[in-house]
Motif scaffolding. Structure first.
Motif, mmCIF file in Angstrom:
data_model
loop_
_atom_site.group_PDB
_atom_site.id
_atom_site.type_symbol
_atom_site.label_atom_id
_atom_site.label_comp_id
_atom_site.label_asym_id
_atom_site.label_seq_id
_atom_site.Cartn_x
_atom_site.Cartn_y
_atom_site.Cartn_z
ATOM 1 N N UNK A 370 0.856 -1.183 0.000
ATOM 2 C CA UNK A 370 0.000 0.000 0.000
ATOM 3 C C UNK A 370 0.896 1.239 0.000
ATOM 4 N N UNK A 371 0.567 2.190 -0.881
ATOM 5 C CA UNK A 371 1.390 3.407 -1.027
ATOM 6 C C UNK A 371 0.582 4.622 -0.598
ATOM 7 N N UNK A 372 1.239 5.493 0.124
ATOM 8 C CA UNK A 372 0.601 6.781 0.443
ATOM 9 C C UNK A 372 1.518 7.890 -0.061
ATOM 10 N N UNK A 373 1.048 9.120 -0.038
ATOM 11 C CA UNK A 373 1.825 10.261 -0.574
ATOM 12 C C UNK A 373 2.168 10.081 -2.044
ATOM 13 N N UNK A 374 1.243 9.497 -2.804
ATOM 14 C CA UNK A 374 1.566 9.191 -4.206
ATOM 15 C C UNK A 374 1.932 10.424 -5.016
ATOM 16 N N UNK A 403 9.794 2.896 -5.227
ATOM 17 C CA UNK A 403 10.467 1.772 -5.845
ATOM 18 C C UNK A 403 11.924 2.075 -6.095
ATOM 19 N N UNK A 404 12.683 1.006 -6.327
ATOM 20 C CA UNK A 404 12.216 -0.365 -6.449
ATOM 21 C C UNK A 404 11.777 -0.963 -5.101
ATOM 22 N N UNK A 405 10.602 -1.615 -5.089
ATOM 23 C CA UNK A 405 10.190 -2.417 -3.927
ATOM 24 C C UNK A 405 9.570 -3.707 -4.435
ATOM 25 N N UNK A 464 -6.351 3.381 -6.089
ATOM 26 C CA UNK A 464 -7.499 2.543 -5.749
ATOM 27 C C UNK A 464 -7.064 1.207 -5.153
ATOM 28 N N UNK A 465 -6.047 0.610 -5.796
ATOM 29 C CA UNK A 465 -5.701 -0.777 -5.482
ATOM 30 C C UNK A 465 -4.314 -0.874 -4.878
ATOM 31 N N UNK A 466 -4.174 -1.809 -3.966
ATOM 32 C CA UNK A 466 -2.831 -2.140 -3.514
ATOM 33 C C UNK A 466 -2.093 -2.801 -4.673
ATOM 34 N N UNK A 514 8.577 5.260 1.900
ATOM 35 C CA UNK A 514 8.332 3.939 2.480
ATOM 36 C C UNK A 514 7.058 3.335 1.882
ATOM 37 N N UNK A 515 6.987 2.022 1.924
ATOM 38 C CA UNK A 515 5.821 1.295 1.422
ATOM 39 C C UNK A 515 5.364 0.342 2.519
ATOM 40 N N UNK A 516 4.064 0.104 2.561
ATOM 41 C CA UNK A 516 3.510 -0.758 3.600
ATOM 42 C C UNK A 516 3.121 -2.108 3.005
#
Ligand code: FRU
Length: 540
Positions: A370-374, A403-405, A464-466, A514-516
């Motif tokens: 899940x990404x925030x602050x896109x 990324x990369x993640x 919208x989507x993870x 960061x990514x969750x």
């Protein structure tokens, strides 16, 4: 004892030894799945004389080897027996069409049928004495006419097939019709052709529901289906597909996406000569493909074998109707051993998280990010961009923002060896672009391997989507499914350090944002019984 073979697989289809390429004539018949394949019984390299080997299964996981089904013996297949497909005729009678290379070195299409329908494994196949049933068309070169499809039957009582060909580099799917499966006539116009694409190998033509993930039997034609035309481009060794509308009355096929090299592929890694079939028991369409080696011929000779098949995938039309979706068949769960899970794990810049408690060189792993602050995402104007090139230039070590993640598969403890499957997220005019990469550049300390990095876009909206990733890892194959199967990338790798207990699996993030990881599950996958000696007796 035989030399150690760390790159033979545990749950991917392969013969005990020798060369294998295309899946041929897959079908379900009277409780049994049949898989035939291009096989050279005399060695680990492709050869002039090819055979159809044959295995059967009750679950598409464990396979029992049977005797060779088709060998080059007759004038119409004197040199070689090449790829072909199964059709179940009314009255529940399976037949096959395959390409023979005849005694004059011409490609022709031949018919075979089981010798004894009451043999539950259909061990013996008989060649029709009137072969070939289709001769080389006028004006086509002797070696440009092959790989008949499964036939479909329309309301007018006529069967249809297509056969791959080319003329002056124009790829062609010739269309043939027959009322009795023996007498075939070429339709005046091909089902489809595209200039400049070279010979089309192993075409496949089948319907998909517009509103369901179920499979559709090959002859179904109505307003609820669209038709997929898949062709293998020999010059590129890649499988491309179109989605379109088919009308049998005027034999008109209108693809909504024309075939160009930048367009839709089944898989953006190493994956070729695929073939699908309808599984009536589980009401799905299953896709199989040949996954060639990335090592050298000398390596193959040393190993004594070459070639795998991809893990079977279900295939259906995405709900946006613009592309297909693929997903490993659920029978893989019968091989699951222990499970490891992770929940709500934040991965900060430069961090990695080892997934412990599983067998990292034989595993099925799924996770979602899940990404925030896109709005912080880097900019990319995607038109004209070759995603594979971006992945090669911006490999797993090149820091970005998002990324990369992703995953580090078949990684040695110190990460000297690693196959990195990862995403990068960009933005362009308020839209987000998700790139998926499979970076093999550090997959082995050995040289002389093809370590090409692969990449493709994933058509999802990270607002919208993870962003989900599923990867099947099996000793020397890494099959990855991004966005729930919207983008697939298969790679072959030959680690020297990251084998057996020395193989590790990590989730990682090398982006500054960061990514969750919202959830992650990984399962060790047990070894399947695939064409092993102890399995031979089981068919009896
Ligand atoms: C595709 C292909 C087919 C042919 C077969 C020969 O990989 O070249 O066109 O029938 O392999 O083994």
């Amino acid at each position: 004892s035989p030399p150690e073979q760390p790159h033979r697989t545990a749950f991917h289809f392969q013969p005990p030894q020798n060369w294998m390429n295309d899946p041929n004539g897959p079908m379900y018949y009277n409780g049994v799945y049949h898989l035939f394949y291009q096989y050279n019984p005399s060695g680990p390299l492709f050869a002039e004389h090819m055979y159809w080997a044959h295995s059967v299964s009750h679950d598409l996981i464990n396979w029992t080897p049977l005797d060779i089904a088709i060998a080059p013996t007759e004038p119409f297949d004197h040199i070689s027996c090449w790829s072909g497909s199964a059709t179940i005729l009314p009255g529940n009678k399976p037949v096959m069409l395959y390409t023979g290379i005849d005694s004059e070195n011409r490609q022709v299409q031949n018919l075979i049928e089981p010798k004894n329908l009451s043999d539950p494994y259909l061990r013996e196949w008989v060649k029709y004495t009137g072969n070939p049933v289709i001769n080389l068309p006028d004006g086509i070169q002797h070696d440009d006419f092959r790989d008949p499809t499964t036939a479909w039957l329309a309301d007018d009582g006529k069967w249809r097939i297509i056969v791959g060909s080319q003329k002056d580099k124009k790829g062609i799917a010739f269309l043939y019709q027959s009322e009795d499966f023996v007498n075939w006539s070429m339709h005046e116009s091909p089902l489809h052709e595209v200039a400049g694409t070279g010979i089309w190998e192993c075409p496949d033509f089948f319907p998909v529901w517009v509103d369901s993930t179920n499979g559709v039997d090959t002859s179904v034609m109505n307003s609820r289906v669209k038709h997929v035309l898949k062709v293998g481009l020999f010059d590129y060794q890649k499988d491309y597909y179109m989605i379109g509308d088919y009308n049998f009355v005027n034999e008109n096929y209108v693809p909504q996406n024309e075939l160009t090299l930048g367009t839709l592929r089944y898989d953006y890694g190493k994956y070729y000569a695929s073939k699908s079939f309808f599984d009536p028991v589980k009401n799905r369409r299953i896709l199989l493909a040949w996954v060639n080696e990335s090592d050298s011929e000398a390596d193959d000779v040393a190993k004594g074998w070459s070639g795998l098949h991809s893990f079977p995938r279900s295939i259906w039309l995405d709900k946006n109707q613009k592309q297909l979706v693929q997903w490993p068949i659920k029978e893989i769960e019968t091989l699951y051993e222990n499970e490891a899970t992770v929940e709500n794990k934040n991965l900060e810049d430069g961090s990695s998280h080892e997934i412990l408690g599983i067998t990292a060189w034989q595993v099925d792993v799924k996770l979602s990010f899940k990404l925030t602050n896109l709005e912080e995402a880097e900019k990319l104007e995607p038109s004209g961009v070759d995603p594979q090139l971006v992945c090669s230039e911006m490999d797993a070590l090149k820091k970005g923002k998002f990324g990369p993640f992703g995953l580090l598969a078949l990684a040695s403890h110190d990460l000297t060896e690693q196959t990195a499957i990862f995403f990068r997220v960009f933005q362009n005019n308020g839209r987000y672009i998700v790139l998926m990469c499979s970076d093999q550049s550090r997959s082995s300390t050995r040289n002389g391997l093809d370590k090409t990095t692969y990449g493709a876009f994933v058509d999802i909206d990270p607002q919208q989507d993870e962003i989900s990733l599923r990867t099947l890892i099996d000793h020397s194959i890494v099959e990855s499914f991004g966005g729930g199967g919207k983008t697939c990338i298969t790679a072959r790798v030959y680690p020297t350090l990251a084998i057996k207990d020395e193989a590790h699996l990590f989730a990682f993030n090398n982006g500054t944002e960061s990514v969750l990881i919202t959830e992650l599950s990984a399962w060790s996958v047990n070894k399947a019984r695939i064409n092993t000696e102890e399995n031979v007796g089981r068919a009896n």
